[in-house]
Design a protein around this motif. Structure first.
Motif, mmCIF file in Angstrom:
data_model
loop_
_atom_site.group_PDB
_atom_site.id
_atom_site.type_symbol
_atom_site.label_atom_id
_atom_site.label_comp_id
_atom_site.label_asym_id
_atom_site.label_seq_id
_atom_site.Cartn_x
_atom_site.Cartn_y
_atom_site.Cartn_z
ATOM 1 N N ASP A 43 14.947 4.655 42.223
ATOM 2 C CA ASP A 43 15.808 4.977 43.370
ATOM 3 C C ASP A 43 15.292 4.271 44.619
ATOM 4 O OD1 ASP A 43 17.407 6.532 41.854
ATOM 5 O OD2 ASP A 43 16.461 8.431 42.397
ATOM 6 N N GLN A 46 16.042 0.552 44.542
ATOM 7 C CA GLN A 46 17.472 0.376 44.790
ATOM 8 C C GLN A 46 17.770 0.477 46.283
ATOM 9 O OE1 GLN A 46 21.349 2.951 43.834
ATOM 10 N NE2 GLN A 46 19.776 3.045 42.289
ATOM 11 N N GLU A 47 17.171 1.481 46.919
ATOM 12 C CA GLU A 47 17.418 1.696 48.335
ATOM 13 C C GLU A 47 16.829 0.562 49.170
ATOM 14 O OE1 GLU A 47 19.415 3.585 49.652
ATOM 15 O OE2 GLU A 47 18.889 3.315 51.746
ATOM 16 N N ARG A 50 19.087 -2.396 48.837
ATOM 17 C CA ARG A 50 20.333 -2.116 49.564
ATOM 18 C C ARG A 50 20.097 -2.358 51.062
ATOM 19 N NH1 ARG A 50 24.447 1.067 47.679
ATOM 20 N NH2 ARG A 50 23.088 1.879 46.057
ATOM 21 N N ARG A 54 21.748 -5.160 53.492
ATOM 22 C CA ARG A 54 22.447 -4.831 54.743
ATOM 23 C C ARG A 54 21.840 -5.576 55.928
ATOM 24 N NH1 ARG A 54 21.969 1.385 53.855
ATOM 25 N NH2 ARG A 54 23.704 1.808 52.476
ATOM 26 N N PRO B 77 26.868 4.994 50.476
ATOM 27 C CA PRO B 77 25.598 5.711 50.596
ATOM 28 C C PRO B 77 24.946 5.888 49.242
ATOM 29 C CG PRO B 77 27.439 7.238 50.768
ATOM 30 C CD PRO B 77 28.016 5.859 50.719
ATOM 31 N N VAL B 78 23.645 6.001 49.282
ATOM 32 C CA VAL B 78 22.919 6.144 48.029
ATOM 33 C C VAL B 78 22.947 7.592 47.607
ATOM 34 C CG1 VAL B 78 20.716 5.797 46.905
ATOM 35 C CG2 VAL B 78 21.389 4.355 48.802
ATOM 36 N N PRO B 80 21.071 9.820 44.890
ATOM 37 C CA PRO B 80 20.023 9.738 43.876
ATOM 38 C C PRO B 80 20.566 10.027 42.492
ATOM 39 C CG PRO B 80 19.310 11.051 45.752
ATOM 40 C CD PRO B 80 20.743 10.749 45.943
ATOM 41 N N ARG B 81 20.100 9.236 41.551
ATOM 42 C CA ARG B 81 20.405 9.419 40.134
ATOM 43 C C ARG B 81 21.875 9.222 39.819
ATOM 44 N NH1 ARG B 81 16.024 10.857 37.866
ATOM 45 N NH2 ARG B 81 14.438 12.004 38.991
ATOM 46 N N ILE B 83 23.118 6.257 39.617
ATOM 47 C CA ILE B 83 23.224 4.838 39.273
ATOM 48 C C ILE B 83 24.008 4.595 38.000
ATOM 49 C CG2 ILE B 83 20.944 4.876 38.167
ATOM 50 C CD1 ILE B 83 20.656 1.994 39.133
#
Lengths: 190, 512
Positions: A43, A46-47, A50, A54, B77-78, B80-81, B83
């Motif tokens: 996670d 990924q962030e 991202r 951006r 927006p992200v 979590p989990r 994906i």
């Protein structure tokens, strides 16, 4: 890739630029994320990408691409860490995790005894690192584990090089104290 | 001076500054001691550095898919989990889009379709394949069931003879008729020899292997498949209670067989977690097998898809043992019956289609066994891919939901001269009440430049008009359209390969 070439790539296709960064920086960011977030590293990665994606339009090439990415990564991962209210910082890679073990190519070269010794040392150093203040732990990690120069660390953290220099000295001194005290405790325990 | 000393140790001082520090060190004992302490700390840190781990390829693939996939990567927006759902949605959208593009192209481009049909009817024209080409004799497959005293009463031994190539071998086991097919063998096991209780939902068996080298040495091997901690080594499962007349086949890529040595007992005692009874780090020392760590170019990181491939050429014999698990109290299954010695070697040679034209460094062709196919008998169909380019390739598996399969979704099969596509490509259809779960990573094994990759798919997997190919008698023509797209590529590969190629068809006949 030089900054100019990277800027060209950003202008032509931002996605291509991000993909290039994934291939070039993925391993480093992954390691940082593993240390900061443990099991939730994916996670975090990924962030980070991202956020990098951006922020690409704002990249001016003042710093190197590498340190620019580190800066975003450190900020993002530390934010994630705070959000998740995790107590443990900079977790060691879990050696019992077979996935991580399988990916550890260099691990194949060590004997089990060497690995045990390293594991013990790693645990000791890791324990001492976790007792340090975050600013000290961060510079030591970037220097020792990621092999960044003082200048690169300064760019990554957005602080003057002189600050990095003094933080490094203070961090090393604190770490030496912590290590000595844990060794003394061990000896007293025996 | 402490600040300067640390910077000196880290090599961050200019020559003049470093000279000044050295001058102080020459005369100051306490400073020298301080330097020694700092040096010890630095060494401890370096030695304690976590071993280099790399971004797992599946995480990288997911990232790349997100980046290339949709605008969502820019703004969403992200969560979590989320994906996997996100990827599934992207893939679903891509699949629908792909379908629409293909559908409308066909509808709106009858001229193109006619041209394609004309090409298909012309049959293979390019590069006639000579039987004596080494690559045509790439594989000899032999299935033997034999009885060896009481020890093996519960076992079926499948012996493969594989001509060793310096590539991890990707092989789908497809035994040929006449004789006993693996499928029949399996049916024997499940319906007659193994009484699976109605409530059981899996096949109680394990796999192990031994490898006999050309030099006569016997190596122990561990079937390490799939390379994941989330899936069982081989999971054959079905809805509970539905196993009335089960028929199943199983597939096993040989690249999943790793050679290990048994760990000495001391290692067991000292570090039980280090591979259990197996010492993984001795694999590298094994003289017969060496890891293939691919590197796209000097700058890129070593790919973590490491496989072990034989270093010697020659014939390795591999004995794979499918062993039933010990009977539990509530289960009961009798032993296997009389021995049945059936050797069914076949060589895939001669009956091969022409190579397709080269597209983005890839050429394709189809191949089938030389013997005639009989209705109701499974026959193997081979898709061969030669990497004629200079870059490593990997193939995507997009069938993520439900039942991961080794069949690349991008295959778009055309089964006759009318260009009708296959109804179904994949594992056994769900209505049979039987499914098998396989991990889909093996097509990710890097396909190195100059290497011929062969994928063998049983005819039973290819459906048309609701029937598998081996159930449709008469002359037929099999063509294949291979559509491919990148999953990931090395940083310096700016060619961004993506394309479509029609593989020249081959004719075959299924006898009544």
């Amino acid at each position: 890739m030089q900054n100019d070439a990277f800027l060209d790539l950003v202008r032509k296709n931002r996605r291509d630029a991000t993909e290039w960064l994934v291939s070039e920086m993925g391993d480093r960011i992954w390691r940082l994320a593993c240390r900061c977030l443990g099991q939730e590293a994916e996670d975090g990665v990924q962030e980070v990408f991202r956020e990098i994606h951006r922020s690409l339009p704002r990249f001016r090439g003042d710093a190197s691409v590498l340190t620019w990415c580190y800066r975003i990564a450190m900020n993002t991962l530390l934010d994630q860490q705070k959000k998740q209210k995790r107590n443990a910082h900079f977790r060691p890679l879990d050696e019992s995790d077979p996935d991580i073990k399988a990916e550890t190519v260099s691990g194949f070269q060590d004997t089990p005894f060497t690995r045990l010794r390293k594991k013990e040392l790693r645990a000791r150093v890791q324990g001492a690192l976790e007792q340090l203040e975050e600013i000290h732990r961060t510079v030591l990690t970037l220097r020792s584990f990621e092999n960044l120069s003082y200048r690169e660390i300064a760019e990554a953290l957005g602080v003057p090089p002189g600050t990095v220099k003094s933080r490094m000295a203070a961090a090393s001194a604190r770490l030496a104290e912590k290590l000595q005290s844990t060794m003394k405790e061990d000896e007293d325990g025996r | 001076m402490g600040v300067e000393l640390q910077a000196y140790l880290d090599g961050e001082l200019s020559p003049e500054e470093a000279g000044a520090v050295e001058a102080r060190l020459a005369t100051d004992d306490s400073l020298r001691r301080k330097l020694q302490v700092l040096k010890a700390v630095k060494e401890a840190l370096e030695e304690a550095a976590p071993e280099d781990s790399v971004l797992p390829a599946e995480v990288e693939a997911r990232l790349v898919q997100q980046i290339t996939g949709a605008a969502a990567f820019d703004e969403a927006p992200v969560r979590p989990r989320s994906i996997s759902l996100w990827i599934k949605a992207s893939l679903a959208a891509a699949a629908v889009l792909l379908f629409l593009v293909i559908f409308f192209n066909r509808e709106k481009n009858p001229q193109g379709e006619r041209e394609h049909e004309a090409k298909m009817q012309q049959g293979p024209q390019e590069e006639p394949i000579r039987k004596d080409e080494a690559e045509n004799a790439f594989l000899r497959l032999c299935v033997i069931k034999e009885k060896k005293a009481a020890v093996l009463l519960h076992d079926v031994i499948i012996t493969l003879e594989v001509e060793a190539r310096k590539e991890p071998i990707l092989l789908y086991l497809v035994p040929n008729k006449p004789g006993v097919s693996l499928e029949d063998l399996a049916e024997e096991m499940v319906t007659k020899d193994i009484l699976v209780p109605p409530k059981a939902g899996f096949l109680p068996c394990t796999l192990s292997a031994r490898i006999f080298t050309p030099g006569g040495e016997t190596l122990e091997a561990r079937v390490d498949y799939p390379p994941s901690k989330t899936l069982a080594p081989l999971s054959l499962s079905w809805p509970k209670g539905s196993l009335k007349a089960p028929r199943f086949s199983w597939t096993l890529p040989l690249s999943c067989i790793h050679v290990f040595r048994k760990a000495p007992r001391t290692y067991w005692d000292v570090a039980p977690k280090m591979g259990g009874g197996w010492i993984a780090d001795q694999v590298k020392a094994y003289e017969h097998f060496q890891p293939i760590v691919t590197r796209a170019n000097e700058k890129s990181r070593p790919d973590h898809w490491e496989r072990f491939a034989p270093v010697e050429t020659g014939t390795y014999r591999m004995e794979i043992v499918l062993r039933t698990l010990p009977a539990r109290k509530e289960y009961a299954w009798p032993v296997f019956e009389e021995p049945l010695q059936v050797g069914i070697p076949f060589e895939v040679s001669g009956h091969v289609g022409a190579w397709s034209k080269e597209v983005k460094g890839l050429r394709f062709r189809l191949a089938m066994p030389e013997s005639r196919c009989r209705k109701g008998e499974v026959f193997p169909i081979l898709l061969q891919i030669r990497n004629t380019g200079s870059l490593m390739k990997r193939y995507n598996i997009t069938r993520l939901a439900g039942n991961p399969s080794m069949v690349p979704y991008q295959f778009d099969f055309i089964l006759d001269e009318k260009g009708r596509p296959a109804d179904f490509i994949g594992s056994r259809p769900a209505e049979k009440g039987f499914s098998f779960t396989l991990h889909g990573t093996d097509l990710f094994v890097p396909h190195l430049p100059g290497v011929l990759r062969t994928i063998v798919v049983p005819s039973r997997w290819w459906f048309r008009d609701g029937k598998p190919l081996d159930e449709i008698s008469g002359p037929a023509r099999l063509g294949c359209r291979f559509q491919f797209q990148p999953t990931s590529w090395p940083a310096e590969d700016r060619t961004y390969w993506m394309g479509k190629v029609d593989v020249p068809p081959i004719d075959y006949r299924v006898e009544e």
